[in-house]
Design a protein around this motif. Structure first.
Motif, PDB file in Angstrom:
ATOM      1  N   GLY A   1      81.898  32.851 -82.548  1.00 44.47           N
ATOM      2  CA  GLY A   1      80.492  33.002 -82.896  1.00 44.47           C
ATOM      3  C   GLY A   1      80.308  34.076 -83.952  1.00 44.47           C
ATOM      4  N   PHE A   2      79.064  34.543 -84.116  1.00 39.79           N
ATOM      5  CA  PHE A   2      78.749  35.570 -85.108  1.00 39.79           C
ATOM      6  C   PHE A   2      79.579  36.835 -84.881  1.00 39.79           C
ATOM      7  N   HIS A   3      79.948  37.093 -83.647  1.00 39.57           N
ATOM      8  CA  HIS A   3      80.790  38.248 -83.329  1.00 39.57           C
ATOM      9  C   HIS A   3      82.087  38.225 -84.125  1.00 39.57           C
ATOM     10  N   SER A   4      82.627  37.030 -84.357  1.00 36.98           N
ATOM     11  CA  SER A   4      83.894  36.905 -85.079  1.00 36.98           C
ATOM     12  C   SER A   4      83.744  37.196 -86.559  1.00 36.98           C
ATOM     13  N   LEU A   5      82.522  37.276 -87.050  1.00 31.28           N
ATOM     14  CA  LEU A   5      82.272  37.639 -88.438  1.00 31.28           C
ATOM     15  C   LEU A   5      81.836  39.086 -88.588  1.00 31.28           C
ATOM     16  N   ALA A   6      81.106  39.604 -87.601  1.00 33.19           N
ATOM     17  CA  ALA A   6      80.439  40.891 -87.781  1.00 33.19           C
ATOM     18  C   ALA A   6      80.810  41.955 -86.766  1.00 33.19           C
TER      19      ALA A   6
ATOM     20  N   GLY B   1      80.657  45.775 -81.163  1.00 32.93           N
ATOM     21  CA  GLY B   1      80.264  44.374 -81.109  1.00 32.93           C
ATOM     22  C   GLY B   1      78.955  44.175 -81.849  1.00 32.93           C
ATOM     23  N   THR B   2      78.291  43.073 -81.556  1.00 32.50           N
ATOM     24  CA  THR B   2      77.014  42.784 -82.203  1.00 32.50           C
ATOM     25  C   THR B   2      75.953  42.486 -81.151  1.00 32.50           C
ATOM     26  N   GLY B   3      74.731  42.704 -81.508  1.00 31.21           N
ATOM     27  CA  GLY B   3      73.613  42.396 -80.617  1.00 31.21           C
ATOM     28  C   GLY B   3      72.333  42.405 -81.417  1.00 31.21           C
ATOM     29  N   ALA B   4      71.282  41.908 -80.827  1.00 30.20           N
ATOM     30  CA  ALA B   4      69.987  41.907 -81.504  1.00 30.20           C
ATOM     31  C   ALA B   4      68.892  42.164 -80.481  1.00 30.20           C
TER      32      ALA B   4
ATOM     33  N   ILE C   1      73.299  37.609 -80.056  1.00 31.06           N
ATOM     34  CA  ILE C   1      73.614  36.967 -81.320  1.00 31.06           C
ATOM     35  C   ILE C   1      75.109  36.790 -81.540  1.00 31.06           C
ATOM     36  N   GLY C   2      75.920  37.526 -80.798  1.00 29.67           N
ATOM     37  CA  GLY C   2      77.366  37.361 -80.922  1.00 29.67           C
ATOM     38  C   GLY C   2      77.821  35.956 -80.591  1.00 29.67           C
ATOM     39  N   PHE C   3      77.035  35.238 -79.763  1.00 33.03           N
ATOM     40  CA  PHE C   3      77.368  33.868 -79.366  1.00 33.03           C
ATOM     41  C   PHE C   3      76.815  32.826 -80.339  1.00 33.03           C
ATOM     42  N   LEU C   4      76.119  33.262 -81.375  1.00 34.75           N
ATOM     43  CA  LEU C   4      75.538  32.313 -82.319  1.00 34.75           C
ATOM     44  C   LEU C   4      76.631  31.571 -83.076  1.00 34.75           C
ATOM     45  N   PRO C   5      76.691  30.229 -82.986  1.00 29.34           N
ATOM     46  CA  PRO C   5      77.681  29.479 -83.770  1.00 29.34           C
ATOM     47  C   PRO C   5      77.388  29.611 -85.265  1.00 29.34           C
ATOM     48  N   VAL C   6      78.389  29.949 -86.023  1.00 29.93           N
ATOM     49  CA  VAL C   6      78.216  30.145 -87.460  1.00 29.93           C
ATOM     50  C   VAL C   6      79.394  29.539 -88.210  1.00 29.93           C
TER      51      VAL C   6
ATOM     52  N   LEU D   1      84.410  27.574 -81.986  1.00 28.94           N
ATOM     53  CA  LEU D   1      83.070  27.776 -81.451  1.00 28.94           C
ATOM     54  C   LEU D   1      83.127  28.729 -80.266  1.00 28.94           C
ATOM     55  N   PRO D   2      82.073  29.488 -80.042  1.00 29.71           N
ATOM     56  CA  PRO D   2      82.044  30.358 -78.862  1.00 29.71           C
ATOM     57  C   PRO D   2      81.929  29.524 -77.597  1.00 29.71           C
ATOM     58  N   SER D   3      82.248  30.147 -76.467  1.00 32.72           N
ATOM     59  CA  SER D   3      82.096  29.484 -75.174  1.00 32.72           C
ATOM     60  C   SER D   3      81.132  30.281 -74.320  1.00 32.72           C
ATOM     61  N   ALA D   4      80.836  29.777 -73.137  1.00 30.86           N
ATOM     62  CA  ALA D   4      79.907  30.463 -72.245  1.00 30.86           C
ATOM     63  C   ALA D   4      80.436  31.810 -71.777  1.00 30.86           C
ATOM     64  N   VAL D   5      81.743  32.015 -71.880  1.00 30.74           N
ATOM     65  CA  VAL D   5      82.342  33.254 -71.380  1.00 30.74           C
ATOM     66  C   VAL D   5      83.012  34.078 -72.471  1.00 30.74           C
ATOM     67  N   ASP D   6      82.948  33.620 -73.711  1.00 34.12           N
ATOM     68  CA  ASP D   6      83.650  34.316 -74.790  1.00 34.12           C
ATOM     69  C   ASP D   6      82.921  34.075 -76.103  1.00 34.12           C
TER      70      ASP D   6
END
Length: 440
Positions: free
Chosen positions: A259-264, A217-220, A239-244, A250-255
């Motif tokens: 978000g950025f996770h879907s790119l990286a 996954g991703t994190g910062a 950062i995985g929840f960052l809308p990009v 768009l990401p949700s509070a539980v998924d």
């Protein structure tokens, strides 16, 4: 109001121990120089610390003359033993060390996604016990755990998260139950990676930087002016929840999907590689994206060598060029994706330095870092250097071990209060979130 003699002694003892921790073995003369204390004061504190079993003579300096000033004093390594755990969704790794961080044993175990909570916890706890036995350690003083997810800043506990296995939270409680005399501490894995990079890795000269973790996954992690920032709820760096742009929603509070996770995230990078015709082969426990990024970097480099005339065979050169072209296009697109998230971080924090970490970040190496840096430079007026992790996937374990060592030393050195120091003197060292000054 000047400190009382007993308070001054306690502070001096603590200072000397901290210097021995940071610098390694020192002579009495070096302690005198670094502390600014008189020779008699240094002699007294050395005698006190040795009598308490905290330090011992570990050798002699290279000075020509012999005598007390030539002796090297160091912290007694086997006063306590530590363990560090890197807890992932797919398994656990552990390292056992002495008080100075000398590694005595290492082990890991895969834990499948279909493993029940109870069996998964038992496998992880048994791994720790087995590693300690292999190291010849009868008792662990402190265990540091790095895990994905949010750490409650008020309680220090791993918060319940629907996207993580239930056994993660249960593991902390199980270790406390199985090892009742052991101090167990848990920290977010990306924060620990940043600590390790700042202490022993590529960010040693930086007081302010951001670490971008690219693994499954991703994190910062955010370090500002030497302090690790966790945020009001412990969620700094999610950062995985960052809308990009560029995602299906768009990401949700539980998924974090959308978000950025879907790119990286690893799965997204693998899908991108396949669209570019690259073959993906998983290797061991590392994220599949790490191997394909590593191969792409190698292919792109081979293509550059071919273009420069290093390969002269026409057939070989043409074949290499086709693969290299696909690899270059893939790396460019991946860098575009990463730059979107990095630019957002830069615009808010202006860290001046970003570290690409995790298995995927390290696999991309200087090539991927340079591609990301060029794109960020075009997108942002704020100068940002992009560096590659020096520790890769091992940064979490290293950070967990550093944290366990610091906590254990803080506690073991605290009994110096019994010689008259005030109860608060143990708080004199920097706070738990405070990183040491950058070394320039």
């Amino acid at each position: 109001m000047p400190a009382s003699p007993s308070t001054a002694r306690a502070i001096n003892d603590r200072l000397a121990l901290r210097l021995l921790q940071q610098e390694g073995p020192l002579t009495a003369g070096q302690l005198k120089q670094l502390t600014g204390l008189s020779r008699p004061s240094v002699a007294d504190l050395v005698e006190r610390l040795a009598a308490a079993g905290l330090i011992d003579v570990v050798g002699e300096s290279g000075e020509q003359r012999r005598g007390p000033n030539a002796k090297l004093y160091g912290i007694v390594a086997d006063q306590a033993h530590l363990a560090a755990l890197d807890v992932r969704t797919e398994g656990v790794s552990v390292v056992v060390s002495d008080l100075l961080g000398g590694v005595l044993a290492e082990a890991s175990v895969p834990i499948g996604g279909d493993t029940g909570t109870g069996p998964a916890v038992e496998q992880a706890v048994a791994l720790v016990e087995r590693a300690a036995k292999e190291a010849g350690v009868p008792e662990l003083h402190t265990v540091g755990i790095g895990a994905p997810g949010l750490i409650d800043p008020a309680t220090g506990e791993l918060r319940d998260s629907g996207g993580l296995p239930a056994w993660h939270r249960r593991l902390v409680l199980a270790l406390q139950e199985r090892l009742p005399e052991t101090r167990v501490h848990v920290e977010n894995e990306t924060n620990l990676a940043a600590l390790a990079e700042q202490r022993d890795g590529v960010a040693r000269d930086r007081d302010t930087f951001v670490l971008l973790w690219l693994g499954h996954g991703t994190g910062a992690a955010v370090v500002l002016e030497g302090t690790l920032r966790r945020g009001a709820s412990g969620g700094t760096g999610e950062i995985g929840f960052l809308p990009v742009p560029g995602t299906a929603g768009l990401p949700s509070a539980v998924d974090c999907e959308g978000g950025f996770h879907s790119l990286a995230g690893s799965a997204a990078i693998v899908a991108l590689a396949e669209r570019h015709g690259l073959t993906v082969e998983a290797r061991g426990y590392e994220p599949p994206a790490a191997s394909v990024v590593r191969e792409a970097v190698a292919s792109a480099a081979a293509g550059a060598a071919t273009a420069a005339g290093a390969v002269t065979t026409a057939v070989t050169g043409a074949a290499t060029g086709v693969v290299a072209g696909a690899a270059t296009d893939f790396l460019d697109t991946l860098a575009d994706r990463l730059a979107v998230g990095v630019a957002a971080v830069v615009a808010i924090l202006d860290p001046g330095c970003l570290v690409l970490a995790g298995e995927v970040g390290q696999a991309g190496g200087a090539d991927l870092a340079a591609r990301v840096e060029r794109r960020v430079r075009r997108m942002s007026p704020l100068p940002t250097e992009v560096r590659v992790s020096a520790l890769g996937g091992g940064a979490v374990l290293r950070g967990a071990l550093l944290t366990a060592r610091e906590r254990a030393q803080d506690e073991l050195f605290a009994p110096l209060q019994g010689r008259g120091a005030p109860p608060g003197h143990a708080a004199l060292p920097r706070g738990r979130d405070q990183l040491p000054p950058a070394r320039r």
